[in-house]
Design a protein around this motif. Structure first.
Motif, PDB file in Angstrom:
ATOM      1  N   ASP A   1      19.463   1.261 -43.928  1.00  0.00           N
ATOM      2  CA  ASP A   1      19.340   1.681 -42.751  1.00  0.00           C
ATOM      3  C   ASP A   1      20.701   2.706 -42.471  1.00  0.00           C
ATOM      4  O   ASP A   1      20.382   3.890 -42.016  1.00  0.00           O
TER       5      ASP A   1
ATOM      6  N   TYR B   1      19.806   5.800 -44.300  1.00  0.00           N
ATOM      7  CA  TYR B   1      18.738   6.677 -43.733  1.00  0.00           C
ATOM      8  C   TYR B   1      19.364   7.330 -42.461  1.00  0.00           C
ATOM      9  O   TYR B   1      18.945   8.394 -42.511  1.00  0.00           O
TER      10      TYR B   1
ATOM     11  N   LEU C   1       7.607   2.740 -40.337  1.00  0.00           N
ATOM     12  CA  LEU C   1       7.499   3.927 -41.243  1.00  0.00           C
ATOM     13  C   LEU C   1       6.585   4.845 -40.587  1.00  0.00           C
ATOM     14  O   LEU C   1       5.430   4.607 -40.314  1.00  0.00           O
TER      15      LEU C   1
ATOM     16  N   ILE D   1      11.962   4.862 -40.049  1.00  0.00           N
ATOM     17  CA  ILE D   1      12.128   5.538 -41.254  1.00  0.00           C
ATOM     18  C   ILE D   1      10.948   6.568 -41.412  1.00  0.00           C
ATOM     19  O   ILE D   1       9.737   6.343 -41.167  1.00  0.00           O
ATOM     20  N   GLN D   2      11.370   7.714 -41.968  1.00  0.00           N
ATOM     21  CA  GLN D   2      10.245   8.953 -41.890  1.00  0.00           C
ATOM     22  C   GLN D   2      10.361   9.516 -43.443  1.00  0.00           C
ATOM     23  O   GLN D   2      11.251   9.517 -44.198  1.00  0.00           O
ATOM     24  N   VAL D   3       8.953   9.822 -43.617  1.00  0.00           N
ATOM     25  CA  VAL D   3       8.627  10.550 -44.872  1.00  0.00           C
ATOM     26  C   VAL D   3       7.701  11.660 -44.803  1.00  0.00           C
ATOM     27  O   VAL D   3       6.741  11.335 -43.962  1.00  0.00           O
TER      28      VAL D   3
ATOM     29  N   THR E   1      12.665  -0.194 -47.721  1.00  0.00           N
ATOM     30  CA  THR E   1      13.725   0.032 -46.684  1.00  0.00           C
ATOM     31  C   THR E   1      13.298  -0.018 -45.222  1.00  0.00           C
ATOM     32  O   THR E   1      13.900  -0.819 -44.341  1.00  0.00           O
ATOM     33  N   ALA E   2      11.886  -0.047 -44.990  1.00  0.00           N
ATOM     34  CA  ALA E   2      11.287  -0.148 -43.738  1.00  0.00           C
ATOM     35  C   ALA E   2      10.944  -1.574 -43.439  1.00  0.00           C
ATOM     36  O   ALA E   2      10.186  -1.618 -42.163  1.00  0.00           O
TER      37      ALA E   2
ATOM     38  N   GLY F   1      12.087   1.862 -52.622  1.00  0.00           N
ATOM     39  CA  GLY F   1      11.099   2.650 -51.945  1.00  0.00           C
ATOM     40  C   GLY F   1      11.303   2.669 -50.401  1.00  0.00           C
ATOM     41  O   GLY F   1      11.775   1.732 -49.762  1.00  0.00           O
ATOM     42  N   ARG F   2      10.444   3.375 -49.648  1.00  0.00           N
ATOM     43  CA  ARG F   2      10.689   3.306 -47.974  1.00  0.00           C
ATOM     44  C   ARG F   2      10.005   2.312 -47.511  1.00  0.00           C
ATOM     45  O   ARG F   2      10.184   1.612 -46.555  1.00  0.00           O
TER      46      ARG F   2
ATOM     47  N   GLU G   1       9.364   7.753 -53.991  1.00  0.00           N
ATOM     48  CA  GLU G   1       9.875   7.863 -52.558  1.00  0.00           C
ATOM     49  C   GLU G   1       9.412   6.769 -51.472  1.00  0.00           C
ATOM     50  O   GLU G   1       9.963   5.893 -51.019  1.00  0.00           O
ATOM     51  N   LEU G   2       7.929   6.508 -51.621  1.00  0.00           N
ATOM     52  CA  LEU G   2       7.448   5.424 -51.086  1.00  0.00           C
ATOM     53  C   LEU G   2       7.577   4.072 -51.392  1.00  0.00           C
ATOM     54  O   LEU G   2       8.053   3.143 -50.800  1.00  0.00           O
TER      55      LEU G   2
END
Length: 582
Positions: A257, A260, A370, A327-329, A364-365, A360-361, A342-343
Motif C-alpha cells: 500500500d 503504491y 482493483l 489499486i490502479q492499472v 497487492t489489492a 502482482g496487483r 504487473e497483474l
C-alpha cells in the motif's frame, strides 16, 4: 483365597458390591507386588506398602530423566509420535493398560473442554472394541457433562476410582462413560499450567480392577508436567507462527500500500473531487451510491478523459473497502509482455531479468479494490486468466505453479465499444458478460454543457494557485465560447485550454483560445474521428517541445499524463519520428 475369608467379608460388609470392591483391591495389590496370595490377609498388607520395591526408585528416576530430556529440543512435528511411545513406557512401568493425557482447550463460554492424547494396551483386542471405537472418534470431554470430574480436578485433587460403581451418585456421565468403554479402574491427576488447570494425566485398567497407592499421584504428576509443558509449548509455537505469518502478511500488505501510494503521489495523481451539477452527472452519482456498498464488478464506459477514473474512485471510497487504497492499472499503458507480471506477479527466474519474486496487483489489492483502466486493451491471451480470477479468485504467478487466492473488488473502464470488440474477435464474450454486470456510462463533455462553467471555475482556481496568476473574472462571453465547442478531448482538453489561458492572461479577465482546426465544428462541417483530433493534438505538443517526452517542460508534463502512457498513445496513433529525444 479361602472361601472362609469371602464368607467373612459377606458377614461384615453385607453387600455383593462391597465384596467385589474388596476383591478388586486385593487383586490390584497382587498385580502391583507380584505376590501370590494363598489366603493369608497379612501378606496383602505387606504388599500394599512395598510398591516402591516392585518399581525400583532408581529405575523410575532414570526413566523420568530420559523422558524429560527427550522434549527439550523436540520438533513439534514429532511430538505426537514421541508422546505415544512414552505413554507405552510409562504404562508398562506402572502396570496399567492405558494412558490418556487430557489438554485443556480454550473455554467455550463457561464450559471447559479437554482434548485427549491416547494410548491403550492392545487396542485391537476384541474386548477393547468399544474403547477403540470411542477413541477413534477423537472425543473431547467437557465440564458440562463431566462436572464431577472437573470439580475435582479444578480443586487440584486426583480422581482415583477402583470401580465405576464406586463413583458418587452425581457422577452419572462419568460412570456411563467408564462402563461403555470397558474401563475397570482409573486414576486422573490434574496438572497445573500458568496458575490454572492445564491438563490431566489419566491411567486406566481394562482387564482387572486396581487400587491406586498414594505414591502413584506425585509420580504421575511429574510425568504429566513434562507432557503438558511439551504440548503447551507446541501450542504456543503454533500460535506464534500463526501470528508471525499474519504479521508478515499485514507487513507485505502495508508495504505494498505504501509503495503504491508513493507511486501515485510521485506520479501526480489528481485527487480532485467530481465537478458538475448536470442531470446526467446526477444520474451517474445515483448509480455510484447504489452499487458502491456491494462487491459487484463495475464497468465504466465512456470516451477518453470523461472522468472514468474519478467515478471508479468514488465507487471505491463509498464501499466497505474505502479505508484501503484504490489499486490502479492502465492496461493501455503497459506493453503486452509485461502486463501479465504487473497483474499477477512473477517468481524469481520466470523470465530474463526476473531477479526476485514480485507481487502482482491482484495480490497487492487483496482486501481492497482493483481498477483496471482501458480494459479493452488487455491482450486476448490474458483474458482467460482475468476471467478465472473474477470467477473464483484464483491465479498463478508467472513461472510458478502455486495457486494463489485473492479477495478483490474489480472496477474496469474502457473507451472502446466492447460489444464491437467481441463481434470482431478482439475481446472474449464470456469476459465481456462477466464484466458487464453493472455498467455506468459517462457522457462526453459536449453532452454536459451545464457542467462547463463549474469545470472552468475549478481549473482557473487550480492553475492560478499553481502558476501564481490572478484571474479577476470569467466573462460570460468566455463561457459561451467554451460551451459552443464540441470538446473531442473532453475534460482533459478543457483543462489544457484553461491552463493555457491562465498562462497567457494579461488583463486579469479570462480569455480563451479555441484550437483553430475546431473553430467551425458547429457550422455544419464534417466532424473528424476522435483519434484524428487526438493525433493532431499530441503532434502539436510534441513539435512544441521538440519531441521531448519526459522531464520538465516535456510533452508528458504539458499533457499531464505519464510518459509511458504518452508513448503508448503515440504507438497506437502511429506517431513516429526517426529519433525521439528522451
Amino acid at each position: 483365597m479361602s472361601a472362609g475369608y469371602v464368607a467373612a467379608l459377606y458377614s461384615k460388609e453385607r453387600t455383593a458390591a462391597a465384596v467385589q470392591r474388596k476383591l478388586c483391591e486385593i487383586g490390584g495389590l497382587m498385580l502391583e507386588t507380584g505376590l501370590k496370595y494363598v489366603g493369608n490377609l497379612s501378606m496383602q498388607v505387606a504388599g500394599e506398602c512395598k510398591w516402591e520395591q516392585a518399581t525400583d526408585m532408581s529405575v523410575f528416576e532414570r526413566m523420568l530423566s530420559e523422558i524429560s530430556a527427550t522434549y527439550i529440543n523436540l520438533s513439534t512435528t514429532d511430538l505426537k509420535k514421541v508422546l505415544r511411545k512414552d505413554f507405552v513406557r510409562l504404562s508398562q512401568a506402572l502396570g496399567v493398560d492405558g494412558c490418556i493425557l487430557y489438554i485443556r482447550e480454550e473455554d467455550r463460554g463457561k464450559v471447559q473442554v479437554m482434548r485427549p492424547f491416547v494410548w491403550f494396551f492392545d487396542e485391537y483386542q476384541e474386548s477393547n472394541k468399544p474403547l477403540r471405537e470411542w477413541l477413534e472418534k477423537g472425543p473431547t470431554i467437557n465440564s458440562e457433562d463431566f462436572h464431577c470430574l472437573f470439580n475435582t480436578w479444578n480443586m487440584g485433587k486426583p480422581s482415583p476410582w477402583t470401580l465405576p460403581d464406586g463413583l458418587p451418585k452425581e457422577a452419572i456421565k462419568e460412570k456411563q462413560s467408564l462402563t461403555n468403554n470397558a474401563v475397570k479402574s482409573t486414576l486422573g491427576v490434574p496438572i497445573s499450567f500458568a496458575g490454572s488447570l492445564g491438563g490431566v494425566i489419566n491411567v486406566s485398567t481394562t482387564v482387572s480392577c486396581r487400587v491406586w497407592p498414594k505414591s502413584f499421584v506425585p509420580r504421575l504428576r511429574l510425568f504429566g508436567e513434562v507432557f503438558v509443558n511439551a504440548i503447551m509449548r507446541k501450542k504456543s509455537e503454533e500460535k506464534l507462527q500463526e501470528a508471525f505469518y499474519e504479521i508478515k502478511e499485514l507487513k507485505e500488505r502495508f508495504e505494498a500500500d505504501y509503495l503504491y501510494l508513493k507511486e501515485e503521489i510521485e506520479g501526480g495523481y489528481d485527487l480532485e473531487g467530481i465537478v458538475g451539477k448536470s442531470r446526467a452527472l446526477k444520474k451517474i452519482l445515483l448509480k455510484v451510491k447504489l452499487v458502491a456498498p456491494t462487491d459487484v464488478t463495475v464497468l465504466i464506459l465512456g470516451e477518453t478523459s470523461t472522468g472514468k477514473g474519478l467515478i471508479a474512485r468514488a465507487v471505491h471510497d463509498l464501499s466497505g473497502r474505502g479505508e484501503r487504497p484504490l489499486i490502479q492499472v492502465n492496461c493501455a499503458a503497459l506493453a503486452p509482455n509485461i502486463i501479465e507480471s504487473e497483474l499477477f506477479g512473477h517468481e524469481k527466474g520466470a523470465f530474463t531479468g526476473a531477479t526476485a519474486r514480485r507481487l502482482g496487483r491482484f495480490e497487492t489489492a487483496k482486501g481492497t479494490t482493483l481498477f483496471l483502466d482501458e480494459i479493452g486493451d488487455l491482450p486476448l491471451e490474458l483474458q482467460p486468466k482475468l476471467l478465472r480470477v473474477l470467477e473464483g479468485g484464483e491465479f498463478e504467478r508467472m513461472g510458478g505453479d502455486e495457486t494463489m487466492h485473492t479477495d478483490v473488488r474489480l472496477i474496469a473502464a474502457t473507451s472502446r465499444d466492447l460489444a464491437r470488440e467481441v463481434a470482431e474477435g478482439r475481446f472474449r464474450s464470456d469476459l465481456w458478460y462477466r464484466l458487464n454486470i453493472f455498467p455506468i456510462v459517462i457522457p462526453p463533455l459536449r453532452d454536459r454543457l451545464d457542467d462547463i462553467p463549474l469545470f472552468v471555475q475549478h481549473f482557473v482556481w487550480k492553475y492560478s494557485m499553481g502558476l501564481k496568476r490572478k484571474i479577476r473574472s470569467i466573462p460570460t462571453e468566455t463561457i459561451k465560447i467554451l460551451q459552443s465547442y464540441s470538446w473531442p478531448g473532453n475534460i482533459r482538453e478543457l483543462s489544457n485550454v484553461i491552463e493555457r489561458a491562465v498562462i497567457t492572461n494579461s488583463c486579469g479577465n479570462l480569455r480563451v483560445e479555441i484550437p483553430r482546426h475546431h473553430e467551425n465544428d458547429n457550422t455544419g462541417e464534417k466532424i473528424k474521428p476522435l483519434n484524428d483530433y487526438e493525433r493532431e493534438y499530441i503532434l502539436n505538443v510534441l513539435k512544441k517541445t521538440d519531441w521531448r517526452i519526459k522531464g520538465a517542460g516535456g510533452a508528458a508534463q504539458l499533457l499531464d499524463i505519464n510518459p509511458e502512457t504518452l508513448r503508448s498513445r503515440m504507438k497506437k496513433l502511429d506517431i513516429k519520428r526517426s529519433t525521439l529525444a528522451i
